[in-house]
Design a protein around this motif. Structure first.
Motif, PDB file in Angstrom:
ATOM      1  N   VAL A  43       0.890  -1.152   0.000  1.00 20.37           N
ATOM      2  CA  VAL A  43       0.000   0.000   0.000  1.00 20.37           C
ATOM      3  C   VAL A  43       0.937   1.213   0.000  1.00 20.37           C
ATOM      4  O   VAL A  43       1.575   1.496   1.014  1.00 20.37           O
ATOM      5  CB  VAL A  43      -0.919  -0.015   1.245  1.00 20.37           C
ATOM      6  CG1 VAL A  43      -1.821   1.210   1.262  1.00 20.37           C
ATOM      7  CG2 VAL A  43      -1.757  -1.297   1.290  1.00 20.37           C
ATOM      8  N   LYS A  46       1.816   3.832   2.912  1.00 26.43           N
ATOM      9  CA  LYS A  46       1.235   3.361   4.178  1.00 26.43           C
ATOM     10  C   LYS A  46       2.204   3.502   5.354  1.00 26.43           C
ATOM     11  O   LYS A  46       1.812   3.879   6.458  1.00 26.43           O
ATOM     12  CB  LYS A  46       0.807   1.897   4.016  1.00 26.43           C
ATOM     13  CG  LYS A  46       0.452   1.171   5.300  1.00 26.43           C
ATOM     14  CD  LYS A  46      -0.133  -0.186   5.006  1.00 26.43           C
ATOM     15  CE  LYS A  46       0.880  -1.320   5.003  1.00 26.43           C
ATOM     16  NZ  LYS A  46       1.309  -1.783   6.327  1.00 26.43           N
ATOM     17  N   LYS A 212      -7.637  -1.057   6.916  1.00 22.75           N
ATOM     18  CA  LYS A 212      -7.029  -2.181   6.201  1.00 22.75           C
ATOM     19  C   LYS A 212      -8.041  -3.189   5.668  1.00 22.75           C
ATOM     20  O   LYS A 212      -7.702  -4.005   4.814  1.00 22.75           O
ATOM     21  CB  LYS A 212      -6.028  -2.881   7.136  1.00 22.75           C
ATOM     22  CG  LYS A 212      -5.086  -3.829   6.425  1.00 22.75           C
ATOM     23  CD  LYS A 212      -4.069  -4.411   7.404  1.00 22.75           C
ATOM     24  CE  LYS A 212      -3.362  -5.611   6.826  1.00 22.75           C
ATOM     25  NZ  LYS A 212      -2.530  -6.275   7.844  1.00 22.75           N
ATOM     26  N   ARG A 214     -10.091  -2.592   3.527  1.00 30.11           N
ATOM     27  CA  ARG A 214     -10.132  -2.330   2.082  1.00 30.11           C
ATOM     28  C   ARG A 214      -9.149  -3.246   1.358  1.00 30.11           C
ATOM     29  O   ARG A 214      -9.434  -3.729   0.282  1.00 30.11           O
ATOM     30  CB  ARG A 214      -9.832  -0.861   1.762  1.00 30.11           C
ATOM     31  CG  ARG A 214     -10.777   0.136   2.439  1.00 30.11           C
ATOM     32  CD  ARG A 214     -10.912   1.426   1.640  1.00 30.11           C
ATOM     33  NE  ARG A 214     -11.685   1.191   0.443  1.00 30.11           N
ATOM     34  CZ  ARG A 214     -13.016   1.177   0.407  1.00 30.11           C
ATOM     35  NH1 ARG A 214     -13.728   1.400   1.482  1.00 30.11           N
ATOM     36  NH2 ARG A 214     -13.638   0.939  -0.733  1.00 30.11           N
ATOM     37  N   PHE A 215      -7.972  -3.456   1.995  1.00 31.52           N
ATOM     38  CA  PHE A 215      -6.966  -4.378   1.439  1.00 31.52           C
ATOM     39  C   PHE A 215      -7.381  -5.831   1.674  1.00 31.52           C
ATOM     40  O   PHE A 215      -7.390  -6.645   0.747  1.00 31.52           O
ATOM     41  CB  PHE A 215      -5.606  -4.085   2.084  1.00 31.52           C
ATOM     42  CG  PHE A 215      -4.550  -5.118   1.803  1.00 31.52           C
ATOM     43  CD1 PHE A 215      -3.869  -5.141   0.592  1.00 31.52           C
ATOM     44  CD2 PHE A 215      -4.241  -6.093   2.755  1.00 31.52           C
ATOM     45  CE1 PHE A 215      -2.895  -6.106   0.336  1.00 31.52           C
ATOM     46  CE2 PHE A 215      -3.274  -7.062   2.504  1.00 31.52           C
ATOM     47  CZ  PHE A 215      -2.605  -7.068   1.290  1.00 31.52           C
ATOM     48  N   THR A 222      -7.430   1.643  -1.044  1.00 32.93           N
ATOM     49  CA  THR A 222      -6.790   1.552   0.276  1.00 32.93           C
ATOM     50  C   THR A 222      -5.926   2.787   0.560  1.00 32.93           C
ATOM     51  O   THR A 222      -6.034   3.389   1.636  1.00 32.93           O
ATOM     52  CB  THR A 222      -5.933   0.269   0.377  1.00 32.93           C
ATOM     53  OG1 THR A 222      -6.715  -0.843  -0.071  1.00 32.93           O
ATOM     54  CG2 THR A 222      -5.467   0.019   1.799  1.00 32.93           C
TER      55      THR A 222
END
Ligand code: TMP
Ligand code: ASP
Length: 241
Positions: A43, A46, A212, A214-215, A222
């Motif tokens: 990501v 991140k 997270k 979303r991931f 994300t």
């Protein structure tokens, strides 16, 4: 403070020794994993967000009287922390049903609890971090009865601090995971990180997931979700200086 040898590399962070035996440097990566490392990805950005968010939240938690491992932010991705021995328990606080709670008990996500709940997982990748109760944790000598009492007290206090901060940001704190460590003088302090990797954060109005999940669930967006919660927290902090 200079990084010396690499002490440990985890899924999302690297930990380095420093010239001070009581302090370590944590470096946040963009790597993301889920389901005990089965799903892997990155990501972008991140690591920067998690480092900065975790540090800002830990400073506010310290202010509220709960000790943490935080010492000083060194760069976008690096933070100086107290050296601790991690208590091998993942502490999960829930305000609203979601994730493994919903799955285990067969209930929908989004049920608001009258009181927050707490549970522990035994931090052990080989076993897949199984759920554990405090009697078993004490029997296995993962922590003492007194340490578990301190961890519970700190965790619920941290929940109140975080819930209020996120509310001001228009975000619902659904649940989160904490890890605690023991300093060389035997004190329990909050360790690891507090970030969208370790919390479920939903937009107050739309209930959109900004974390997270979303991931984990391939929802897309994300990076944008992490940036969104970070920018709301940054605004909150500048409005409340
Ligand atoms: P769960 O519903 O999957 O048990 O997750 C509860 C909370 O803990 C959620 O906010 C995500 C976080 N969490 C971690 O930080 N690390 C993990 O390995 C897992 C499984 C959950
Ligand atoms: N940190 C966990 C892992 O890789 C997963 C998660 O956060 O869901 O395996």
């Amino acid at each position: 403070m200079e990084k010396k040898s690499l002490l440990y590399e985890g899924k999302a962070k690297k930990v380095y020794q420093t010239e001070n035996p009581e302090q370590l440097i944590v470096q946040y990566k963009d790597d993301a994993t889920a389901f005990n490392g089965l799903k892997k990805g990155t990501v972008a950005g991140k690591g920067i967000i998690n480092n900065q968010m975790s540090n800002r939240l830990m400073r506010l938690i310290e202010k509220s009287g709960v000790p943490t491992h935080y010492v000083e932010e060194l760069s976008e991705r690096e933070t100086l922390v107290k050296r601790v021995t991690i208590v091998p328990l993942e502490v999960i606080i829930r305000n609203i049903s979601a994730g493994s709670f919903s799955k285990r008990y067969g209930v929908e996500e989004g049920i608001e609890f009258e009181n927050p709940t707490i549970e522990f997982s035994y931090k052990n990748d080989e076993l897949g971090d199984p759920l554990i109760n405090s009697y078993h944790a004490i029997a296995l000598k993962l922590a003492t009865e007194e340490e578990i009492a301190t961890i519970k007290d700190y965790s619920f206090r941290i929940n109140e601090v975080l819930k209020n901060i996120w509310k001001e940001c228009g975000v619902i704190l659904v649940d989160f995971k904490l890890e605690f460590g023991k300093t060389s003088d035997g004190r329990i302090v909050l360790a690891d990180e507090i970030s969208p990797d370790t919390c479920r954060l939903w937009d107050e109005k739309t209930k959109k997931k900004l974390d997270k999940d979303r991931f984990r669930r391939d929802l897309g967006g994300t990076e944008d979700a992490y940036a969104e919660v970070m920018s709301r927290l940054t605004k909150y902090l500048s409005d409340n200086k």
